[in-house]
Design an enzyme around this catalytic site. Structure first.
Site, PDB file in Angstrom:
ATOM      1  N   HIS A 116       0.813  -1.217   0.000  1.00 33.05           N
ATOM      2  CA  HIS A 116       0.000   0.000   0.000  1.00 33.05           C
ATOM      3  C   HIS A 116       0.846   1.267   0.000  1.00 33.05           C
ATOM      4  O   HIS A 116       0.304   2.374   0.023  1.00 33.05           O
ATOM      5  CB  HIS A 116      -0.917  -0.031   1.237  1.00 33.05           C
ATOM      6  CG  HIS A 116      -2.086   0.886   1.170  1.00 33.05           C
ATOM      7  ND1 HIS A 116      -2.299   1.882   2.090  1.00 33.05           N
ATOM      8  CD2 HIS A 116      -3.120   0.966   0.291  1.00 33.05           C
ATOM      9  CE1 HIS A 116      -3.410   2.530   1.804  1.00 33.05           C
ATOM     10  NE2 HIS A 116      -3.935   2.002   0.716  1.00 33.05           N
ATOM     11  N   LYS A 145       3.175   4.483  -0.960  1.00 34.15           N
ATOM     12  CA  LYS A 145       3.202   5.442  -2.067  1.00 34.15           C
ATOM     13  C   LYS A 145       4.422   6.337  -1.912  1.00 34.15           C
ATOM     14  O   LYS A 145       4.435   7.277  -1.106  1.00 34.15           O
ATOM     15  CB  LYS A 145       1.945   6.302  -2.090  1.00 34.15           C
ATOM     16  CG  LYS A 145       0.689   5.571  -2.563  1.00 34.15           C
ATOM     17  CD  LYS A 145      -0.059   4.966  -1.441  1.00 34.15           C
ATOM     18  CE  LYS A 145      -1.371   4.343  -1.938  1.00 34.15           C
ATOM     19  NZ  LYS A 145      -2.177   3.792  -0.837  1.00 34.15           N
ATOM     20  N   ASP A 201      15.840  10.972  -8.763  1.00 38.20           N
ATOM     21  CA  ASP A 201      17.203  11.298  -8.319  1.00 38.20           C
ATOM     22  C   ASP A 201      17.197  11.472  -6.802  1.00 38.20           C
ATOM     23  O   ASP A 201      16.938  10.523  -6.084  1.00 38.20           O
ATOM     24  CB  ASP A 201      17.738  12.528  -9.053  1.00 38.20           C
ATOM     25  CG  ASP A 201      17.958  12.266 -10.538  1.00 38.20           C
ATOM     26  OD1 ASP A 201      18.062  11.087 -10.926  1.00 38.20           O
ATOM     27  OD2 ASP A 201      17.996  13.236 -11.313  1.00 38.20           O
TER      28      ASP A 201
END
Length: 501
Positions: free
Chosen positions: A160, A162, A167
């Site tokens: 789950h 995110k 870079d």
């Protein structure tokens, strides 16, 4: 810094215990920006993709299949093509370029057109530079794997997190890579620029999880990482969980040991010089600017024995001083019983808990069992409201519902205001919803960010007030409205089903 906003003790003193339970990275708060709108999130993803020179790491539940998602994939393709062109032109300064994607296997494989089919062209065209890993919970196996259909197989456990890295720039969020999250689904997004140490940690985290995940092949088949022989859904479940959990724990331990060594060095330096040194050693300092903000990555993957985020969340609430204010948001009101008990019976802080109104839930209007999920959350919220009312805690704890016409609500995390302060000193931002799924089943990641940077604190305060501006106070009238009547069967199964949604 406006000293009128500072409490009797420095913000770091209130949260000093975090240094013993989580990796710590000192950064310049001027390099951090709070993104305020889904469109800004989408445009930033595209812009950062086009500017990346070395690496792009995208970790999400899934990648959608619409036109905006394709636009993002096209940006990734352009970045890879630019790298190839520079290599062909013999640019001696060109570094190797990698695109590393980590998604959930079940959600990313749902339907004929899915996350995998969206990414296959990149994998086929740039196989040496692209890796697509699909986390598969070890708990989905045997009969469950054989008979649970799509969508329903996702209730067993998911990846789950995110995290979006370009870079040395990082966006940590609760938002997925899907059209609604780019347009009218309210979430949170924190952009950290020029933070190489933080990026390195999350890069290693995604690499570690990918090492025990399935790997997408150019022909749309699935394989294992190099040197790995155990499938998460076939081999001995206990051995798999121990090995996988050890990889995550080893990463955390490495950074915690390093922090302990730095602490000893600081104490030695302080004893020698007779001075207090509030900052980190050079290894944990930003490349430029001053350290006024501290980033603590928090992980939760209970099936593999990782419960760091749960521990920190509870201690944060339990240790809150009288007069502290905590604005707590969750897209779905499904707090674990232990979390609800801590808020109602243990914590001294004042809580403003924000959740989605039924109409602002992604499940609203869905067919079948999914359509009953808003009623499930209403039932749980009503039970908690009745509890705090009976305990005469409504002056300290209030519930609020987010409603914005044609928007859904997916924001999560908290803003923590120390006693007497008008701006928050700490925020939690990332993927956890504070519910049963987050705590017991899914792979979650967020950061605790402590800051004394006034500009950053103002941004966080503006974010909180903007989101809460669409909130309506929950009271006894809320739950007697005709559209809040929960079917009896939902009430009966709520206790057993709450950890699956």
């Amino acid at each position: 810094m406006d000293k009128t906003l500072i409490s009797n003790q420095p913000p770091m003193a209130e949260f000093q215990w975090l240094n013993t339970v989580a990796p710590c990275f000192g950064v310049d708060g001027n390099n951090i920006r709070v993104l305020q709108h889904p469109k800004e999130f989408f445009e930033t993803l595209k812009e950062e993709s086009s500017k990346a020179n070395r690496r792009i790491v995208l970790a999400a539940l899934y990648l959608g299949t619409g036109t905006q998602e394709q636009e993002l994939v096209d940006c990734l393709c352009s970045a890879l093509e630019k790298h190839n062109l520079r290599m062909k032109q013999g640019d001696s300064h060109e570094q190797d370029f990698t695109l590393h994607v980590l998604l959930d296997y079940t959600r990313g494989s749902r339907g004929v057109k899915n996350s995998r089919t969206m990414l296959l062209p990149l994998l086929q065209k740039f196989e040496d530079h692209v890796q697509v890993a699909l986390y598969h919970t070890p708990d989905l196996r045997g009969v469950l794997k054989s008979f649970l259909p799509e969508r329903f197989n996702e209730i067993i456990g998911l990846s789950h997190i995110k995290v979006y890295m370009f870079d040395d720039n990082l966006i940590i969020s609760g938002a997925n890579l899907s059209e609604s999250y780019f347009t009218n689904r309210q979430d949170r997004y924190l952009m950290l620029k020029n933070c190489p140490q933080v990026c390195e940690f999350f890069d290693k985290l995604v690499t570690a999880v990918s090492s025990f995940s399935l790997h997408l092949q150019p022909d749309d088949t699935l394989g294992l990482a190099e040197g790995v022989t155990e499938y998460p859904f076939e081999d001995n479940i206990t051995e798999f969980k121990v090995k996988a959990g050890n990889k995550i724990q080893s990463l955390l331990t490495t950074y915690l040991d390093k922090e302990a060594q730095n602490h000893q060095l600081r104490n030695k330096s302080n004893n020698q010089n007779g001075k207090q040194n509030e900052t980190k050693t050079d290894e944990n300092k930003p490349l430029t600017g001053e350290v006024d903000t501290w980033i603590y990555p928090l992980l939760q993957l209970a099936p593999l024995g990782i419960t760091q985020d749960e521990f920190v969340t509870q201690k944060l609430w339990c240790s809150a001083s009288h007069g502290s204010k905590i604005h707590l948001a969750s897209g779905y009101f499904n707090l674990t019983q232990q979390y609800m008990d801590v808020i109602a019976d243990v914590s001294k802080a004042n809580f403003k808990v924000l959740m989605a109104a039924p109409e602002a839930m992604g499940f609203y209007g869905a067919q079948g069992i999914a359509g009953a999920v808003p009623g499930l959350y209403t039932h749980i919220a009503k039970g908690f409201y009745n509890h705090i009312t009976n305990m005469k805690q409504t002056d300290r704890i209030s519930l609020h519902e987010f409603y914005r016409n044609r928007w859904t609500f997916h924001a999560k995390g908290l803003w923590y205001y120390l006693p007497g302060q008008e701006l928050p000193s700490l925020t939690l931002v990332g993927s956890p919803n504070f519910g049963g799924r987050s705590v017991y089943k899914d792979f979650e990641a967020q950061i605790a960010m402590v800051t004394t940077n006034k500009c950053l604190r103002q941004q966080l305060h503006q974010e909180q007030t903007s989101i809460y501006s669409f909130a309506k106070l929950v009271n006894s009238e809320t739950f007697i409205q005709p559209n809040r009547q929960v079917p009896r069967w939902v009430q009966m199964v709520a206790r057993f089903m709450k950890n699956f949604f």
